[in-house]
Write a protein that holds these residues in place. Sequence first.
Motif, PDB file in Angstrom:
ATOM      1  N   VAL A  36       0.841  -1.200   0.000  1.00 24.27           N
ATOM      2  CA  VAL A  36       0.000   0.000   0.000  1.00 24.27           C
ATOM      3  C   VAL A  36       0.875   1.249   0.000  1.00 24.27           C
ATOM      4  N   ALA A  37       1.926   1.235   0.796  1.00 18.88           N
ATOM      5  CA  ALA A  37       2.834   2.386   0.844  1.00 18.88           C
ATOM      6  C   ALA A  37       3.522   2.582  -0.507  1.00 18.88           C
ATOM      7  N   MET A  38       3.945   1.492  -1.130  1.00 21.60           N
ATOM      8  CA  MET A  38       4.600   1.591  -2.443  1.00 21.60           C
ATOM      9  C   MET A  38       3.640   2.125  -3.498  1.00 21.60           C
ATOM     10  N   ALA A  39       2.389   1.746  -3.412  1.00 18.53           N
ATOM     11  CA  ALA A  39       1.399   2.268  -4.362  1.00 18.53           C
ATOM     12  C   ALA A  39       1.250   3.780  -4.184  1.00 18.53           C
ATOM     13  N   GLY A  40       1.270   4.233  -2.946  1.00 16.76           N
ATOM     14  CA  GLY A  40       1.207   5.669  -2.680  1.00 16.76           C
ATOM     15  C   GLY A  40       2.426   6.389  -3.228  1.00 16.76           C
ATOM     16  N   TYR A  41       3.617   5.795  -3.032  1.00 17.09           N
ATOM     17  CA  TYR A  41       4.838   6.400  -3.560  1.00 17.09           C
ATOM     18  C   TYR A  41       4.820   6.426  -5.086  1.00 17.09           C
ATOM     19  N   ARG A  42       4.288   5.359  -5.693  1.00 19.23           N
ATOM     20  CA  ARG A  42       4.212   5.299  -7.155  1.00 19.23           C
ATOM     21  C   ARG A  42       3.302   6.404  -7.688  1.00 19.23           C
ATOM     22  N   LYS A  43       2.178   6.600  -7.008  1.00 14.34           N
ATOM     23  CA  LYS A  43       1.249   7.654  -7.430  1.00 14.34           C
ATOM     24  C   LYS A  43       1.901   9.027  -7.276  1.00 14.34           C
ATOM     25  N   LEU A  44       2.604   9.233  -6.191  1.00  9.38           N
ATOM     26  CA  LEU A  44       3.305  10.504  -5.969  1.00  9.38           C
ATOM     27  C   LEU A  44       4.367  10.737  -7.043  1.00  9.38           C
ATOM     28  N   ALA A  45       5.090   9.689  -7.410  1.00 10.89           N
ATOM     29  CA  ALA A  45       6.113   9.816  -8.447  1.00 10.89           C
ATOM     30  C   ALA A  45       5.482  10.148  -9.797  1.00 10.89           C
ATOM     31  N   GLU A  46       4.352   9.521 -10.103  1.00 13.65           N
ATOM     32  CA  GLU A  46       3.667   9.827 -11.364  1.00 13.65           C
ATOM     33  C   GLU A  46       3.191  11.277 -11.400  1.00 13.65           C
ATOM     34  N   GLU A  47       2.681  11.772 -10.276  1.00 16.54           N
ATOM     35  CA  GLU A  47       2.254  13.164 -10.204  1.00 16.54           C
ATOM     36  C   GLU A  47       3.441  14.112 -10.371  1.00 16.54           C
ATOM     37  N   ALA A  48       4.589  13.739  -9.795  1.00 19.21           N
ATOM     38  CA  ALA A  48       5.786  14.574  -9.919  1.00 19.21           C
ATOM     39  C   ALA A  48       6.250  14.623 -11.371  1.00 19.21           C
ATOM     40  N   VAL A  49       6.207  13.484 -12.045  1.00 17.93           N
ATOM     41  CA  VAL A  49       6.610  13.449 -13.453  1.00 17.93           C
ATOM     42  C   VAL A  49       5.663  14.292 -14.296  1.00 17.93           C
ATOM     43  N   ALA A  50       4.369  14.200 -14.025  1.00 17.52           N
ATOM     44  CA  ALA A  50       3.401  15.003 -14.773  1.00 17.52           C
ATOM     45  C   ALA A  50       3.647  16.493 -14.533  1.00 17.52           C
ATOM     46  N   GLY A  51       3.955  16.858 -13.310  1.00 18.51           N
ATOM     47  CA  GLY A  51       4.261  18.256 -12.990  1.00 18.51           C
ATOM     48  C   GLY A  51       5.522  18.731 -13.704  1.00 18.51           C
ATOM     49  N   GLN A  52       6.531  17.865 -13.764  1.00 16.57           N
ATOM     50  CA  GLN A  52       7.760  18.229 -14.465  1.00 16.57           C
ATOM     51  C   GLN A  52       7.513  18.410 -15.958  1.00 16.57           C
TER      52      GLN A  52
END
Length: 77
Positions: A36-52
Amino acid sequence: MTGGIIAILLTLTVVGGISVSTVAYFTLQRHRADAVAMAGYRKLAEEAVAGQEALREELKELTSRLTAVEGLLRSVD
């Protein structure tokens, strides 16, 4: 005497099985929490990439506008 040894071995076997099952259950729960924690980190990373990517596009636009302004200033001289 033999009956006592069999009773002790049976008791140890049951207690050992319960112990192993309990440890396996809590290990599984820990892995589920990690997933569950890794899924949260994955979602955060995807949002960061989209922001970049959005920032990169905005920077390209600003660069092209700056180039146009520089061209306009050079044409005035």
